[in-house]
Design an enzyme around this catalytic site. Structure first.
Site, PDB file in Angstrom:
ATOM      1  N   GLU A  26       0.837  -1.197   0.000  1.00 55.16           N
ATOM      2  CA  GLU A  26       0.000   0.000   0.000  1.00 55.16           C
ATOM      3  C   GLU A  26       0.877   1.254   0.000  1.00 55.16           C
ATOM      4  OE1 GLU A  26      -2.704   0.020   3.353  1.00 55.16           O
ATOM      5  OE2 GLU A  26      -3.796   1.756   2.558  1.00 55.16           O
ATOM      6  N   ASN A 173     -12.383  -1.280  -0.728  1.00 56.06           N
ATOM      7  CA  ASN A 173     -11.684  -1.920   0.392  1.00 56.06           C
ATOM      8  C   ASN A 173     -12.354  -1.514   1.705  1.00 56.06           C
ATOM      9  OD1 ASN A 173      -9.187  -2.971   1.945  1.00 56.06           O
ATOM     10  ND2 ASN A 173      -9.265  -0.821   2.572  1.00 56.06           N
ATOM     11  N   GLU A 174     -12.531  -2.452   2.589  1.00 56.36           N
ATOM     12  CA  GLU A 174     -13.074  -2.178   3.927  1.00 56.36           C
ATOM     13  C   GLU A 174     -14.178  -1.118   3.847  1.00 56.36           C
ATOM     14  OE1 GLU A 174     -10.038  -1.654   6.972  1.00 56.36           O
ATOM     15  OE2 GLU A 174      -9.357  -3.713   6.667  1.00 56.36           O
ATOM     16  N   TYR A 240      -6.442  -9.341  11.368  1.00 56.74           N
ATOM     17  CA  TYR A 240      -5.068  -9.125  11.839  1.00 56.74           C
ATOM     18  C   TYR A 240      -4.877  -9.794  13.196  1.00 56.74           C
ATOM     19  CZ  TYR A 240      -4.158  -5.669   8.189  1.00 56.74           C
ATOM     20  OH  TYR A 240      -3.940  -5.056   6.965  1.00 56.74           O
ATOM     21  N   GLU A 297      -5.996  -9.210   3.485  1.00 60.59           N
ATOM     22  CA  GLU A 297      -5.161  -8.557   4.507  1.00 60.59           C
ATOM     23  C   GLU A 297      -5.102  -9.474   5.715  1.00 60.59           C
ATOM     24  OE1 GLU A 297      -5.852  -4.410   5.424  1.00 60.59           O
ATOM     25  OE2 GLU A 297      -6.360  -3.982   3.325  1.00 60.59           O
ATOM     26  N   GLN A 346       2.240  -6.234   5.321  1.00 58.48           N
ATOM     27  CA  GLN A 346       2.454  -5.837   3.954  1.00 58.48           C
ATOM     28  C   GLN A 346       3.902  -6.167   3.580  1.00 58.48           C
ATOM     29  OE1 GLN A 346       1.177  -1.853   3.050  1.00 58.48           O
ATOM     30  NE2 GLN A 346      -0.762  -2.080   4.112  1.00 58.48           N
TER      31      GLN A 346
HETATM   32  O1  AHR Z   1      -2.834  -2.665   6.244  1.00 60.34           O
HETATM   33  C1  AHR Z   1      -3.121  -1.467   6.900  1.00 60.34           C
HETATM   34  C2  AHR Z   1      -4.602  -1.099   6.830  1.00 60.34           C
HETATM   35  O2  AHR Z   1      -5.353  -2.037   7.535  1.00 60.34           O
HETATM   36  C3  AHR Z   1      -5.227  -1.093   5.463  1.00 60.34           C
HETATM   37  O3  AHR Z   1      -5.022   0.083   4.773  1.00 60.34           O
HETATM   38  C4  AHR Z   1      -6.681  -1.259   5.778  1.00 60.34           C
HETATM   39  O4  AHR Z   1      -7.384  -1.882   4.735  1.00 60.34           O
HETATM   40  C5  AHR Z   1      -6.675  -2.063   7.066  1.00 60.34           C
HETATM   41  O5  AHR Z   1      -7.515  -1.519   8.011  1.00 60.34           O
END
Ligand code: AHR
Length: 495
Positions: A26, A173-174, A240, A297, A346
């Site tokens: 990103e 996205n999101e 995450y 992600e 990432q």
């Molecule tokens: O990876 C960092 C961020 O985490 C991304 O931009 C977003 O999609 C997520 O909340």
């Protein structure tokens, strides 16, 4: 308790799509600028502006697919700002990530060039949150239309005659959060509308990915599947691994007690539950599993390194991250019939990165080495594994001590990936290979391990954590007797 595993070499399951070893880069912190793009005039050795050391390291990973330009950045990105002569490109503020100036020097042409250099498939995420249908539709036309059209002509004016091949396209996205704070019903309708104009030009066939749920928002998946399943090829999921709490303190990447080691791995394993539950909903509307689950992600998210811009999400990477990666891959394999892609967040200098840079210096992280070791599973066939696992216990909580996955490649070779999550105790594993003459086979292995929970590579000591030959494996009749040291990831090859 000893761990007993049976690998059924004669029970073949789904193909492990190599795209689960995908990446995400990103416009965030030093991920693109410095990490990948240094510009043609940089003193850092580069090819057309892309740094050579990073290019070589990434090439070695055989990255199958690369997601760009975000993330949250995608829903504020206007692609026309990133084409044409670089000196004329708009300078803007990266509002999400550190409030720094984004000079748009890395745009569509630079990204597609990077993908060509890496021989990786581009996965572009379009802007639904603050972009128009026309803007999204024209981006696809710009990239993929071969012939006479306003956008194809503009591309040619900018130096690219041939269209690019573009398979993967994300429609936002999101969108439940930074991508527009929408309700699922509203996004489902927008998805239907935007994707209508994401067209297949010529032979190019686009695999359309709808923005999916955050963690355990099962209602999001339900509403999207109910209202838009027939118009999508993939549905995303973001999760995450955060040992602490998102807003009040996620935990340090390198300075943590054993309780945080344990909770990190427990939370990483939660991915299995999430996939199972979201898949069950998808199965209701798509029993043939036509639609891929796209986990675009995932990875660890710790507090930023002290002294760095908090908006840059720069964190170190230890043997704990390596275990998180190994565990995720084994889980993704297990769900190979539904999970068609995953993209670690990432690639460079951001969150659970493969590579860290400091000016002209570069180091490979423990996570990099796991990606490297697991390459043998790319597009291989998952084998059925049964097991009885000992428990890893801490403060009255428990986890399976080990995680095991096996696949057969196109040449008939079997690869077994094993993780010992336990930070203190070795894991004894008896691996029975049903259907294989173990005594006639050649067995070799690679291990990634460390003596300390927070072992990591630094610019001064770049090889603290690196793979080594694994020798603690013995053939014993039809079984292998394996001893995994604490905190280790091992890949065995049975040929
Ligand atoms: O990876 C960092 C961020 O985490 C991304 O931009 C977003 O999609 C997520 O909340």
């Amino acid at each position: 308790m000893k761990n007993h595993v049976v690998i059924n070499a004669d029970i073949e399951k789904a193909k492990i799509n190599k795209n689960i070893y995908g990446h995400f880069a990103e416009h965030l912190g030093r991920g693109i600028y410095e990490g990948i793009w240094v510009g043609e005039d940089s003193s850092i050795p580069n090819t057309n502006g892309i740094r050579n050391d990073v290019l070589a390291a990434l090439k070695n990973l055989n990255i199958p697919v690369l997601r760009w330009p975000g993330g949250c950045f995608a829903d504020e990105y206007h692609w026309k700002d990133g084409i044409g002569p670089r000196e004329n490109r708009k300078r803007m503020i990266n509002t999400h990530w550190g409030g720094v100036v984004e000079n748009n020097h890395f745009g569509t042409h630079e990204f597609m060039m990077l993908c060509e250099m890496l021989e990786t498939e581009p996965y572009i995420c379009g802007n639904v949150g603050s972009g128009t249908v026309q803007e999204m539709s024209e981006w696809v036309e710009y990239m993929t239309f071969d012939g006479e059209s306003p956008m194809a002509n503009l591309r040619k004016e900018n130096g690219r005659e041939e269209p690019w091949k573009l398979t993967y396209f994300g429609v936002g996205n999101e969108n439940w959060g930074c991508g527009g704070n929408m309700r699922p019903e509203y996004y489902a309708d927008l998805y239907r509308r935007y994707q209508t104009y994401v067209r297949n030009y010529g032979d190019n066939r686009i695999y359309k990915i709808a923005g999916g749920a955050n963690v355990d928002d099962y209602n999001w998946t339900e509403v999207l599947m109910k209202n838009a399943a027939r118009m999508m090829d993939g549905l995303s999921l973001h999760y995450y691994t955060i040992p602490g709490e998102f807003w009040t303190g996620k935990g340090s990447a390198t300075d943590f007690p054993e309780s945080e080691w344990f909770i990190t791995l427990k939370k990483a394993l939660h991915m299995d539950t999430l996939i199972t539950k979201h898949s069950t909903i998808m199965d209701k509307y798509d029993p043939e599993k036509r639609i891929g689950m796209i986990i675009d992600e995932w990875g660890t998210w710790f507090d930023p390194e002290p002294g760095t811009n908090p908006g840059f999400l720069y964190q170190q990477n230890t043997i704990r991250d390596a275990l998180v990666a190994g565990l995720h891959f084994n889980v993704f394999h297990e769900h190979a019939d539904r999970v068609q892609m995953a993209n670690i967040a990432q690639t460079i200098n951001v969150l659970q990165a493969m590579i860290l840079t400091e000016g002209e210096k570069m180091i490979l992280t423990p996570t990099y080495h796991v990606f490297d070791m697991f390459k043998v599973h790319h597009d291989a066939t998952l084998l059925a594994v049964d097991g009885q696992f000992g428990q890893y216990e801490l403060d009255g909580e428990s986890l399976p001590q080990t995680s095991v996955s096996a696949s057969k490649d196109a040449n008939g070779n079997i690869h077994i990936s094993l993780c010992n999550l336990d930070h203190q105790n070795a894991a004894e594993i008896e691996v029975h290979l049903r259907g294989i003459n173990v005594e006639a086979a050649s067995i070799s292995g690679t291990i990634l391990t460390a003596g300390e929970m927070n072992a990591h590579n630094t610019f001064e000591q770049p090889e603290n954590v690196k793979p080594a030959e694994f020798t603690e494996v013995k053939a014993d009749g039809q079984s292998l007797s394996v001893t995994l040291p604490p905190m280790s990831v091992v890949v065995l090859a049975v040929k």
